[in-house]
Design a protein around this motif. Structure first.
Motif, PDB file in Angstrom:
ATOM      1  N   LEU A 269      -9.249  -0.152  -4.838  1.00 41.14           N
ATOM      2  CA  LEU A 269      -8.788   0.824  -3.851  1.00 41.14           C
ATOM      3  C   LEU A 269      -7.675   0.192  -3.019  1.00 41.14           C
ATOM      4  O   LEU A 269      -7.438  -1.004  -3.103  1.00 41.14           O
ATOM      5  CB  LEU A 269      -9.943   1.259  -2.950  1.00 41.14           C
ATOM      6  N   VAL A 270      -6.994   0.995  -2.192  1.00 45.87           N
ATOM      7  CA  VAL A 270      -5.893   0.490  -1.379  1.00 45.87           C
ATOM      8  C   VAL A 270      -6.311   0.513   0.088  1.00 45.87           C
ATOM      9  O   VAL A 270      -6.662   1.560   0.624  1.00 45.87           O
ATOM     10  CB  VAL A 270      -4.613   1.335  -1.591  1.00 45.87           C
ATOM     11  N   LYS A 271      -6.291  -0.673   0.702  1.00 52.37           N
ATOM     12  CA  LYS A 271      -6.683  -0.830   2.108  1.00 52.37           C
ATOM     13  C   LYS A 271      -5.418  -0.754   2.963  1.00 52.37           C
ATOM     14  O   LYS A 271      -4.409  -1.380   2.652  1.00 52.37           O
ATOM     15  CB  LYS A 271      -7.365  -2.189   2.277  1.00 52.37           C
ATOM     16  N   ILE A 272      -5.464   0.031   4.050  1.00 48.56           N
ATOM     17  CA  ILE A 272      -4.287   0.247   4.890  1.00 48.56           C
ATOM     18  C   ILE A 272      -4.590  -0.102   6.343  1.00 48.56           C
ATOM     19  O   ILE A 272      -5.756  -0.243   6.726  1.00 48.56           O
ATOM     20  CB  ILE A 272      -3.813   1.715   4.828  1.00 48.56           C
ATOM     21  N   VAL A 273      -3.531  -0.248   7.122  1.00 45.59           N
ATOM     22  CA  VAL A 273      -3.625  -0.413   8.569  1.00 45.59           C
ATOM     23  C   VAL A 273      -3.169   0.900   9.177  1.00 45.59           C
ATOM     24  O   VAL A 273      -2.184   1.495   8.720  1.00 45.59           O
ATOM     25  CB  VAL A 273      -2.718  -1.567   9.051  1.00 45.59           C
TER      26      VAL A 273
ATOM     27  N   ARG B  50      -8.057   0.449  15.646  1.00 42.80           N
ATOM     28  CA  ARG B  50      -8.207  -0.988  15.389  1.00 42.80           C
ATOM     29  C   ARG B  50      -8.848  -1.248  14.030  1.00 42.80           C
ATOM     30  O   ARG B  50      -8.594  -2.262  13.397  1.00 42.80           O
ATOM     31  CB  ARG B  50      -9.068  -1.631  16.472  1.00 42.80           C
ATOM     32  N   LYS B  51      -9.703  -0.333  13.595  1.00 40.70           N
ATOM     33  CA  LYS B  51     -10.420  -0.520  12.337  1.00 40.70           C
ATOM     34  C   LYS B  51      -9.489  -0.288  11.162  1.00 40.70           C
ATOM     35  O   LYS B  51      -8.584   0.547  11.231  1.00 40.70           O
ATOM     36  CB  LYS B  51     -11.578   0.480  12.250  1.00 40.70           C
ATOM     37  N   GLY B  52      -9.723  -1.012  10.094  1.00 43.02           N
ATOM     38  CA  GLY B  52      -8.951  -0.787   8.876  1.00 43.02           C
ATOM     39  C   GLY B  52      -9.390   0.510   8.224  1.00 43.02           C
ATOM     40  O   GLY B  52     -10.368   1.126   8.634  1.00 43.02           O
ATOM     41  N   GLY B  53      -8.687   0.918   7.211  1.00 37.55           N
ATOM     42  CA  GLY B  53      -9.062   2.142   6.516  1.00 37.55           C
ATOM     43  C   GLY B  53      -8.630   2.082   5.071  1.00 37.55           C
ATOM     44  O   GLY B  53      -7.955   1.140   4.642  1.00 37.55           O
TER      45      GLY B  53
END
Length: 64
Positions: free
Chosen positions: A21-25, A45-48
């Protein structure tokens, strides 16, 4: 067939997870915090993870 090149702009902004999957800020977490609620700032603040609609296009930018 030549190797796939990683899109360097995308690589600086997001990462692939171990499952692909692709983790984003989150965006909008940089400045002008006075108008944003405490809850909104805390959640930024949490990643997504990238949206499933964008996932196919982003995986092409970040080949493993």
């Amino acid at each position: 067939m030549p190797k796939m090149k990683t899109h360097r702009g995308a690589a600086r902004r997001m990462k692939r997870t171990g499952t692909g999957l692709v983790k984003i800020v989150h965006s909008h977490a940089n400045h002008i915090f006075t108008k944003k609620s405490r809850k909104r700032k805390r959640n930024l603040r949490k990643g997504g993870l990238a949206s499933p609609a964008d996932m196919r296009r982003l995986k092409r930018l970040l080949p493993l």
